[in-house]
Design an enzyme around this catalytic site. Structure first.
Site, PDB file in Angstrom:
ATOM      1  N   LYS A 134      -7.361  14.885   4.856  1.00  0.00           N
ATOM      2  CA  LYS A 134      -6.970  15.117   3.203  1.00  0.00           C
ATOM      3  C   LYS A 134      -7.240  13.381   3.262  1.00  0.00           C
ATOM      4  O   LYS A 134      -6.075  12.470   3.250  1.00  0.00           O
ATOM      5  CB  LYS A 134      -6.074  15.664   2.592  1.00  0.00           C
ATOM      6  CG  LYS A 134      -5.601  15.589   1.133  1.00  0.00           C
ATOM      7  CD  LYS A 134      -3.938  15.147   0.320  1.00  0.00           C
ATOM      8  CE  LYS A 134      -3.855  13.715   0.490  1.00  0.00           C
ATOM      9  NZ  LYS A 134      -4.691  12.771  -0.155  1.00  0.00           N
ATOM     10  N   CYS A 190      -3.722  -2.969   5.906  1.00  0.00           N
ATOM     11  CA  CYS A 190      -2.114  -2.970   6.988  1.00  0.00           C
ATOM     12  C   CYS A 190      -2.406  -4.209   7.760  1.00  0.00           C
ATOM     13  O   CYS A 190      -0.953  -4.795   7.794  1.00  0.00           O
ATOM     14  CB  CYS A 190      -1.915  -1.496   7.596  1.00  0.00           C
ATOM     15  SG  CYS A 190      -3.598  -1.891   8.882  1.00  0.00           S
ATOM     16  N   SER A 200       1.096   4.803   3.617  1.00  0.00           N
ATOM     17  CA  SER A 200       2.740   3.685   2.998  1.00  0.00           C
ATOM     18  C   SER A 200       3.688   3.467   3.769  1.00  0.00           C
ATOM     19  O   SER A 200       3.885   5.025   4.230  1.00  0.00           O
ATOM     20  CB  SER A 200       2.669   3.048   1.632  1.00  0.00           C
ATOM     21  OG  SER A 200       3.046   4.248   1.275  1.00  0.00           O
ATOM     22  N   GLU A 241       4.935  -5.991   0.888  1.00  0.00           N
ATOM     23  CA  GLU A 241       4.182  -5.654   1.893  1.00  0.00           C
ATOM     24  C   GLU A 241       3.317  -5.626   0.579  1.00  0.00           C
ATOM     25  O   GLU A 241       3.281  -5.043  -0.607  1.00  0.00           O
ATOM     26  CB  GLU A 241       3.518  -4.634   2.064  1.00  0.00           C
ATOM     27  CG  GLU A 241       1.997  -4.696   2.353  1.00  0.00           C
ATOM     28  CD  GLU A 241       2.021  -3.002   3.024  1.00  0.00           C
ATOM     29  OE1 GLU A 241       2.788  -2.729   2.988  1.00  0.00           O
ATOM     30  OE2 GLU A 241       0.768  -2.997   3.904  1.00  0.00           O
ATOM     31  N   GLU A 290       1.462   5.578  10.700  1.00  0.00           N
ATOM     32  CA  GLU A 290       0.579   4.359  10.956  1.00  0.00           C
ATOM     33  C   GLU A 290       0.876   3.636   9.520  1.00  0.00           C
ATOM     34  O   GLU A 290      -0.183   4.417   8.673  1.00  0.00           O
ATOM     35  CB  GLU A 290      -0.617   5.167  11.486  1.00  0.00           C
ATOM     36  CG  GLU A 290      -0.921   4.897  12.507  1.00  0.00           C
ATOM     37  CD  GLU A 290      -0.650   4.049  13.779  1.00  0.00           C
ATOM     38  OE1 GLU A 290      -1.100   3.086  13.072  1.00  0.00           O
ATOM     39  OE2 GLU A 290      -1.341   4.356  14.886  1.00  0.00           O
TER      40      GLU A 290
END
Ligand code: NAD
Length: 493
Positions: A190, A300, A244, A397, A266
């Site tokens: 997905k 990331c 996230s 972040e 991850e």
């Protein structure tokens, strides 16, 4: 091939007819007819209406993958055969490199040159790498008493669902799909709702390359609907997620609330880039600027905290600012563009909010900070110095082209600053002192530490995080650990 011009890419974009159906069980699947718009970050126009999967389509896709795993040919093929199929898939991806790169640049806004030269090369290389190693895994025969034989064999885990982000739509997918398929698993992918079109095309290409029905399925849909349905599905054995940290938490809950499927995460990062006074400053500045502005900062691993020794801070920051100003922000379809558009209006607004809060907290803006006055979602590359560890910009972040500069006076302080976030994805260290490089790379808690470089490496090294950047590893032979179980067979002779 001669390099295509801006005009060539514009003409190709005008002719592009994106795939707007799911790919399930080796065939197009129109879904229920519900759709959602995919918006082009370069100008804010609607690129296509993507099919919106809900529970029903997810059930159909998972059932196809389940059948393909339980009774289909894919897990039963000789490993070399599976490998050859993945190599054909890599060839097919290469043959469609232009179309896939264009689709990515249109749907998520990165420069076409980077989509073509970096992302598509990585995607084909990933399928090739796992295709080549599919028949090179060796199982174990441990030592036993004379009257016994023990076998420790790797077995594919079953149905893998991969839920991925938009920043590298096909690379993040390939890092999960390729090792899972090589191991003999079947997959439902997905993609993110911002970038479903390249993944839907990839599903069709897998079937064109000869993968059997159900081995690789792609459903488009929104996270809280299709992503959640995969996370909760009782017939999914492993959920491989990149995205996230907040959504990673959801997936752990989905697993706990359903079949305790294994979840591999991850997640986000706030990576430090440490520069000691003895470093090659020009190279360190080039790396710091490239690292934070590459892919519009939507990385990331972006080295979003530049930790610099007080004695060289002025010189280094001036060099980074100069490089930021030299970037060419523009149409992602222009091959001369070095920084494209942010993925969407909502994301741009979030990044602007980070900038506003950095101002309010007292950080000093050195360059950038404003959106471009033109259609699309463009933001200037932005550098703040005089950032202190308590400021949000030092901890949160941003996932955009915004650099926070902090200073330190001692090596211990640098390490302490580097570790002062909830994340632990990557880090960079710049020094010509070998011992300092080793000391710091041991002390910094991160899945990857780059010394005198950033973002380098190959498919043969693992990639992933520690702390709240996740766990488990993509790339390398270690990725197979996520998609295989060890079976012990003990035989009395
Ligand atoms: P995101 O977490 O919002 O979305 C990622 C995926 O999760 C998408 O497919 C989305 O549809 C799905 N999703 C969203 N909400 C969901 C829900 N409630 N339930 C189930 N699925 C849901 O992330 P993003 O905005 O697409 O990507 C940016 C994030 O990804 C950043 O934090 C970045 O650091 C991270 N990232 C990490 C890596 C890595 O390898 N560690 C690589 C790339 C990006």
């Amino acid at each position: 091939m001669a390099r295509l011009t801006h005009q060539d890419w514009l003409e190709r974009a005008a002719r592009l007819r994106p795939v707007t159906v799911h790919h399930i069980d080796g065939a197009d699947h129109p879904g229920s007819g519900e759709t959602f718009p995919v918006i082009a970050p370069r100008d804010g126009t609607v690129l296509a209406q993507a099919p919106r999967a809900g529970q029903e389509e997810v059930d159909v896709a998972v059932a196809a993958a389940r059948r393909a795993f339980d009774t289909g040919p894919w897990p039963r093929l000789a490993p070399a055969e599976r490998g050859r199929a993945l190599l054909r898939f890599a060839d097919t991806i290469e043959a469609h490199r232009e179309e896939l790169a264009l689709t990515i640049a249109l749907e998520m806004g990165k420069p076409i040159t980077e989509a073509y030269d970096i992302e598509l090369r990585a995607v084909a290389a990933t399928f090739r790498w796992y295709g080549e190693m599919a028949d090179k895994l060796i199982d174990e025969v441990p030592q036993t008493p004379a009257d016994a034989l023990a076998l420790v064999t790797r077995e594919p885990v079953g149905v893998v669902a991969a839920v991925v982000p938009w920043n590298f739509p096909l690379t993040m997918a390939a890092w999960k799909v390729a090792p899972a398929l090589a191991a003999g698993c079947t997959v439902v992918l997905k993609p993110a709702e911002q970038s479903p079109l390249s993944a839907l095309r990839l599903g069709r290409l897998a079937t064109e390359a000869g993968l059997p029905p159900g081995a690789f399925n792609v459903v488009a849909g929104e996270g809280p609907a299709a992503g959640r349905a995969l996370g909760l599905h009782p017939d999914v054995d492993v959920l491989a997620f990149t995205g996230s940290t907040a959504v990673g938490r959801h997936f752990l809950r989905y697993a706990a609330d359903s079949n305790l499927k294994r979840v591999w995460l991850e997640l986000g990062g706030k990576s430090p880039h440490i520069v000691l006074p003895d470093a090659d400053l020009s190279a360190a500045a080039a790396s710091a600027a490239w690292g934070i502005f590459f892919n519009q900062g939507e990385m990331c691993t972006a080295p979003s905290r530049l930790l610099v020794h007080t004695s060289i801070a002025d010189e280094l920051v001036a060099a980074v600012v100069e490089r930021a100003r030299a970037l060419r922000i523009g149409d992602p379809l222009d091959p001369d563009t070095t920084m494209g558009a942010l993925v969407g209006a909502a994301h741009l607004a979030r990044v602007e909010d980070h900038i506003a809060r950095a101002h309010a907290a007292g950080a000093r803006l050195r360059t950038g900070g404003a959106r471009l006055d033109r259609p699309g979602h463009f933001l200037e590359p932005t550098v703040f110095d005089r950032v202190t560890p308590d400021m949000p910009l030092a901890r949160e972040e941003v996932f955009g082209p915004v650099l926070a500069v902090l200073t330190f006076d001692t090596e211990d302080e640098a390490v302490q600053l580097a570790n002062a976030t909830e994340y632990g994805l990557a880090a960079g260290v710049w020094t010509t002192d070998l011992s300092a490089a080793h000391r710091i790379s041991r002390a910094v808690r991160a899945g990857t530490v780059w010394v005198n470089c950033y973002e380098e490496g190959g498919l043969n090294v693992p990639f992933g995080g520690v702390k709240q950047s996740g766990h488990g590893r993509d790339k390398s032979l270690h990725a197979l650990d996520k998609y295989t179980d060890l079976k012990t067979t003990w035989i009395r002779l």
